[in-house]
Write a protein that holds these residues in place. Structure first.
Motif, PDB file in Angstrom:
ATOM      1  N   VAL A 118       0.852  -1.196   0.000  1.00  0.00           N
ATOM      2  CA  VAL A 118       0.000   0.000   0.000  1.00  0.00           C
ATOM      3  C   VAL A 118       0.885   1.243   0.000  1.00  0.00           C
ATOM      4  CG1 VAL A 118      -2.016  -1.047   1.072  1.00  0.00           C
ATOM      5  CG2 VAL A 118      -0.179  -0.159   2.527  1.00  0.00           C
ATOM      6  N   HIS A 119       0.371   2.334  -0.596  1.00  0.00           N
ATOM      7  CA  HIS A 119       1.137   3.554  -0.766  1.00  0.00           C
ATOM      8  C   HIS A 119       0.219   4.754  -0.575  1.00  0.00           C
ATOM      9  CE1 HIS A 119       4.302   1.031  -2.669  1.00  0.00           C
ATOM     10  NE2 HIS A 119       3.251   0.342  -3.060  1.00  0.00           N
ATOM     11  N   ALA A 120       0.807   5.911  -0.263  1.00  0.00           N
ATOM     12  CA  ALA A 120      -0.016   7.099  -0.017  1.00  0.00           C
ATOM     13  C   ALA A 120       0.664   8.361  -0.519  1.00  0.00           C
ATOM     14  CB  ALA A 120      -0.309   7.243   1.480  1.00  0.00           C
ATOM     15  N   GLY A 121      -0.147   9.238  -1.121  1.00  0.00           N
ATOM     16  CA  GLY A 121       0.258  10.593  -1.426  1.00  0.00           C
ATOM     17  C   GLY A 121      -0.292  11.483  -0.333  1.00  0.00           C
ATOM     18  N   LEU A 122      -0.301  12.777  -0.559  1.00  0.00           N
ATOM     19  CA  LEU A 122      -0.826  13.676   0.466  1.00  0.00           C
ATOM     20  C   LEU A 122      -2.339  13.519   0.616  1.00  0.00           C
ATOM     21  CD1 LEU A 122       0.713  15.683   2.255  1.00  0.00           C
ATOM     22  CD2 LEU A 122      -0.173  17.512   0.813  1.00  0.00           C
ATOM     23  N   SER A 123      -3.048  13.297  -0.497  1.00  0.00           N
ATOM     24  CA  SER A 123      -4.504  13.185  -0.422  1.00  0.00           C
ATOM     25  C   SER A 123      -5.065  12.062  -1.292  1.00  0.00           C
ATOM     26  CB  SER A 123      -5.156  14.516  -0.820  1.00  0.00           C
ATOM     27  OG  SER A 123      -4.735  14.917  -2.121  1.00  0.00           O
ATOM     28  N   HIS A 124      -4.213  11.134  -1.715  1.00  0.00           N
ATOM     29  CA  HIS A 124      -4.701   9.981  -2.469  1.00  0.00           C
ATOM     30  C   HIS A 124      -3.907   8.740  -2.078  1.00  0.00           C
ATOM     31  CE1 HIS A 124      -1.271  11.249  -4.933  1.00  0.00           C
ATOM     32  NE2 HIS A 124      -1.289  10.064  -5.514  1.00  0.00           N
ATOM     33  N   MET A 125      -4.440   7.570  -2.462  1.00  0.00           N
ATOM     34  CA  MET A 125      -3.866   6.298  -2.037  1.00  0.00           C
ATOM     35  C   MET A 125      -3.708   5.349  -3.214  1.00  0.00           C
ATOM     36  SD  MET A 125      -6.183   5.995   1.409  1.00  0.00           S
ATOM     37  CE  MET A 125      -7.251   7.401   1.056  1.00  0.00           C
ATOM     38  N   ALA A 126      -2.893   4.305  -3.001  1.00  0.00           N
ATOM     39  CA  ALA A 126      -2.660   3.316  -4.049  1.00  0.00           C
ATOM     40  C   ALA A 126      -2.360   1.964  -3.424  1.00  0.00           C
ATOM     41  CB  ALA A 126      -1.499   3.760  -4.945  1.00  0.00           C
ATOM     42  N   GLY A 166       0.333  -7.667 -10.234  1.00  0.00           N
ATOM     43  CA  GLY A 166       0.945  -6.501 -10.848  1.00  0.00           C
ATOM     44  C   GLY A 166      -0.040  -5.422 -11.217  1.00  0.00           C
ATOM     45  N   ASP A 167      -1.267  -5.500 -10.695  1.00  0.00           N
ATOM     46  CA  ASP A 167      -2.274  -4.478 -10.966  1.00  0.00           C
ATOM     47  C   ASP A 167      -2.163  -3.345  -9.955  1.00  0.00           C
ATOM     48  OD1 ASP A 167      -3.391  -5.912 -13.098  1.00  0.00           O
ATOM     49  OD2 ASP A 167      -4.676  -7.070 -11.748  1.00  0.00           O
ATOM     50  N   LEU A 168      -2.412  -2.125 -10.426  1.00  0.00           N
ATOM     51  CA  LEU A 168      -2.376  -0.946  -9.569  1.00  0.00           C
ATOM     52  C   LEU A 168      -3.776  -0.364  -9.427  1.00  0.00           C
ATOM     53  CD1 LEU A 168      -0.821   1.341  -8.056  1.00  0.00           C
ATOM     54  CD2 LEU A 168      -0.626   2.496 -10.275  1.00  0.00           C
ATOM     55  N   TYR A 169      -4.177  -0.094  -8.181  1.00  0.00           N
ATOM     56  CA  TYR A 169      -5.466   0.534  -7.901  1.00  0.00           C
ATOM     57  C   TYR A 169      -5.221   1.858  -7.185  1.00  0.00           C
ATOM     58  CZ  TYR A 169      -7.705  -3.914  -9.039  1.00  0.00           C
ATOM     59  OH  TYR A 169      -8.148  -5.039  -9.688  1.00  0.00           O
ATOM     60  N   THR A 170      -5.971   2.886  -7.558  1.00  0.00           N
ATOM     61  CA  THR A 170      -5.835   4.195  -6.921  1.00  0.00           C
ATOM     62  C   THR A 170      -7.201   4.734  -6.531  1.00  0.00           C
ATOM     63  OG1 THR A 170      -5.936   5.381  -9.046  1.00  0.00           O
ATOM     64  CG2 THR A 170      -3.743   4.740  -8.250  1.00  0.00           C
ATOM     65  N   TRP A 171      -7.197   5.628  -5.538  1.00  0.00           N
ATOM     66  CA  TRP A 171      -8.431   6.296  -5.119  1.00  0.00           C
ATOM     67  C   TRP A 171      -8.071   7.521  -4.284  1.00  0.00           C
ATOM     68  CZ3 TRP A 171      -6.322   1.980  -3.058  1.00  0.00           C
ATOM     69  CH2 TRP A 171      -6.176   1.881  -1.670  1.00  0.00           C
ATOM     70  N   GLY A 172      -9.043   8.409  -4.083  1.00  0.00           N
ATOM     71  CA  GLY A 172      -8.815   9.623  -3.300  1.00  0.00           C
ATOM     72  C   GLY A 172      -9.020  10.887  -4.116  1.00  0.00           C
ATOM     73  N   ARG A 173      -8.390  11.975  -3.671  1.00  0.00           N
ATOM     74  CA  ARG A 173      -8.474  13.250  -4.372  1.00  0.00           C
ATOM     75  C   ARG A 173      -7.689  13.175  -5.678  1.00  0.00           C
ATOM     76  NH1 ARG A 173     -12.757  15.838  -2.146  1.00  0.00           N
ATOM     77  NH2 ARG A 173     -12.637  15.772   0.134  1.00  0.00           N
ATOM     78  N   ASN A 174      -8.331  13.583  -6.766  1.00  0.00           N
ATOM     79  CA  ASN A 174      -7.713  13.452  -8.088  1.00  0.00           C
ATOM     80  C   ASN A 174      -7.069  14.760  -8.524  1.00  0.00           C
ATOM     81  OD1 ASN A 174      -6.957  12.150 -10.404  1.00  0.00           O
ATOM     82  ND2 ASN A 174      -8.983  12.145 -11.338  1.00  0.00           N
ATOM     83  N   ARG A 175      -6.218  15.294  -7.679  1.00  0.00           N
ATOM     84  CA  ARG A 175      -5.569  16.573  -7.940  1.00  0.00           C
ATOM     85  C   ARG A 175      -4.675  16.491  -9.175  1.00  0.00           C
ATOM     86  NH1 ARG A 175      -2.350  18.912  -2.905  1.00  0.00           N
ATOM     87  NH2 ARG A 175      -4.480  18.854  -2.079  1.00  0.00           N
ATOM     88  N   SER A 176      -4.970  17.313 -10.162  1.00  0.00           N
ATOM     89  CA  SER A 176      -4.199  17.355 -11.425  1.00  0.00           C
ATOM     90  C   SER A 176      -4.104  15.983 -12.089  1.00  0.00           C
ATOM     91  CB  SER A 176      -2.793  17.920 -11.180  1.00  0.00           C
ATOM     92  OG  SER A 176      -2.852  19.251 -10.722  1.00  0.00           O
TER      93      SER A 176
END
Length: 452
Positions: free
Chosen positions: A382-390, A396-406
């Protein structure tokens, strides 16, 4: 008349249909089956050296994606950013092993060299001269970062890279290099009043700490944490929210040991994107400290800042934790069974009606592709940005969710995402790094390869 016309056409290898009044031309072109059979076969080599592929998406204007952009009016959406992953040509000529996304800049590491691109206002990607000693403050393509003595070290190896808000860390087999803004001592050296970081050539090299080898490094927003070979943790930098874990709220400009509940523990993994830290031990115990105003930690006295590492006993109920991540206002934990737990505040992946929870809550496995036709699929990191996650699965699949900034989610649209959604990538994802408003993924050359 028709008879004479038919004879004339027949002589020219043309048949004429009297019922439909059209001509059929006889040709010597072979059938499609024979034609394809005789065609030459060309084999297109996807990646002759089986190098990792690197995909980027999100904010394009900072240069963090390492791809120059067009300023044409018809490409206004592209000027803002890439909505979907774009393959980097840079990685075709350089075997990128790992990546690190900072706030508007990116680091790329091969086995023995580091490159940087994006915002360089505080020399977070090194000194790069234009002319007449004028430094570059913005790079739109990856450029090599000179690491002083390491550049001449025989058999030198890059072990880890990490990026904060405006500082960077590069861990090599000879020691740790820190550069960029040192306004709070986050580079592990003395803070110099009114120091100008633009165009700075200063690199702080830390060979070891208290005679012990550094094995891991993580950059928070304006602080740095390291793990030593004995599993102890040291930190430096901004500590106003307790994120340095040193038992006080003052900043420190040299590495000092973190104690509290982690004293005597062997830390194997640290996570910090902003100002809250999670630590994982070799016994799969979880500890936390830093800014907890968004319920990252629930304390009986209602404290919102914790400067001493504290054991999080709630995790004993969810199973063995193997990976953790922290964002600006939320946290994630992954168990050995592949279950992803989230808590804190934000778009947590639990739907539009749940944006805050103090208790670690599991995201249904089906949202990560687990079903009766794919029952061996599970999340492995699991991984995290400031306002989104992955999250990355063993497929080998990647899933993302959260604030879609830019467009930082890479899902092809600009709306926020309340549930995990799969990102379309041309390879099996091995690693990913989440910045403020961009992301970078490292993939295997061939999509059939799975992530172990």
């Amino acid at each position: 008349m028709f008879n004479s016309l038919t004879k004339l056409l027949s002589a020219r290898n043309i048949n004429f249909c009297t019922k439909c009044n059209f001509a059929l031309v006889k040709t010597n072109i072979p059938s499609s089956k024979d034609y394809i059979k005789d065609m030459p076969i060309n084999q297109y080599v996807i990646s002759p050296h089986k190098r990792n592929r690197v995909y980027v998406w999100g904010n394009l204007r900072t240069g963090a994606l390492g791809i120059p952009h067009s300023k044409k009016k018809e490409n206004i959406h592209q000027v803002m950013g890439f909505k979907s992953p774009k393959r980097m040509h840079f990685a075709e000529n350089n075997n990128v092993m790992s990546v690190a996304a900072g706030f508007g800049f990116t680091l790329y590491a091969t086995e023995n060299e580091v490159f940087g691109t994006g915002i360089n206002a505080e020399s977070q990607i090194g000194y790069h001269e234009v002319r007449h000693d004028k430094p570059l403050g913005l790079l739109f393509a990856p450029m090599s970062i000179h690491l002083d003595a390491f550049s001449t070290v025989k058999n030198g190896k890059i072990n880890k890279i990490s990026a904060g808000r405006a500082h960077s860390a590069v861990l090599t087999n000879t020691g740790l290099y820190l550069f960029g803004s040192n306004a709070y001592g986050q580079c592990g050296r003395k803070v110099i009043e009114d120091e100008v970081y633009s165009g700075s050539r200063i690199l702080n090299f830390v060979e070891n700490i208290d005679g012990k080898k550094i094995t891991d490094v993580v950059c928070g927003q304006d602080h740095t944490l390291v793990i030593l070979e004995d599993g102890s943790v040291y930190s430096c930098g901004w500590g106003a929210d307790g994120q340095t874990g040193l038992g006080h709220y003052n900043s420190t400009d040299n590495f000092a040991q973190i104690k509290g509940d982690v004293a005597g523990e062997r830390i194997t993994h640290l996570a910090c994107r902003s100002d809250f830290v999670l630590a994982l031990t070799d016994k799969n115990e979880v500890f936390g400290w830093g800014n907890t105003e968004y319920s990252q930690m629930s304390l009986s006295d209602g404290s919102q800042q914790v400067c001493n590492p504290t054991h999080l006993s709630a995790f004993n109920k969810i199973g063995k934790v193997t990976s953790v991540a922290t964002g600006g206002s939320f946290c994630l934990a992954l168990t050995e069974t592949g279950d992803v737990y989230v808590w804190g505040f934000g778009l947590l992946g639990l739907g539009p009606l749940v944006q805050e929870t103090k208790i670690p809550t599991v995201i249904p496995r089906t949202l990560f592709g687990h079903n009766e036709f794919n029952n061996d699929s599970k999340v492995v990191s699991v991984h995290a940005g400031l306002s989104h996650m992955a999250a990355i699965t063993n497929k080998g699949d990647l899933y993302t969710w959260g604030r879609n900034r830019s467009y930082c989610l890479g899902l092809g649209f600009d709306k926020d995402q309340y549930f995990p959604l799969k990102v379309a990538l041309g390879g099996a994802v091995k690693d990913v790094s989440c910045g403020l408003d961009h992301m970078i993924a490292v993939c295997n050359s061939y999509i059939s390869e799975q992530v172990e």
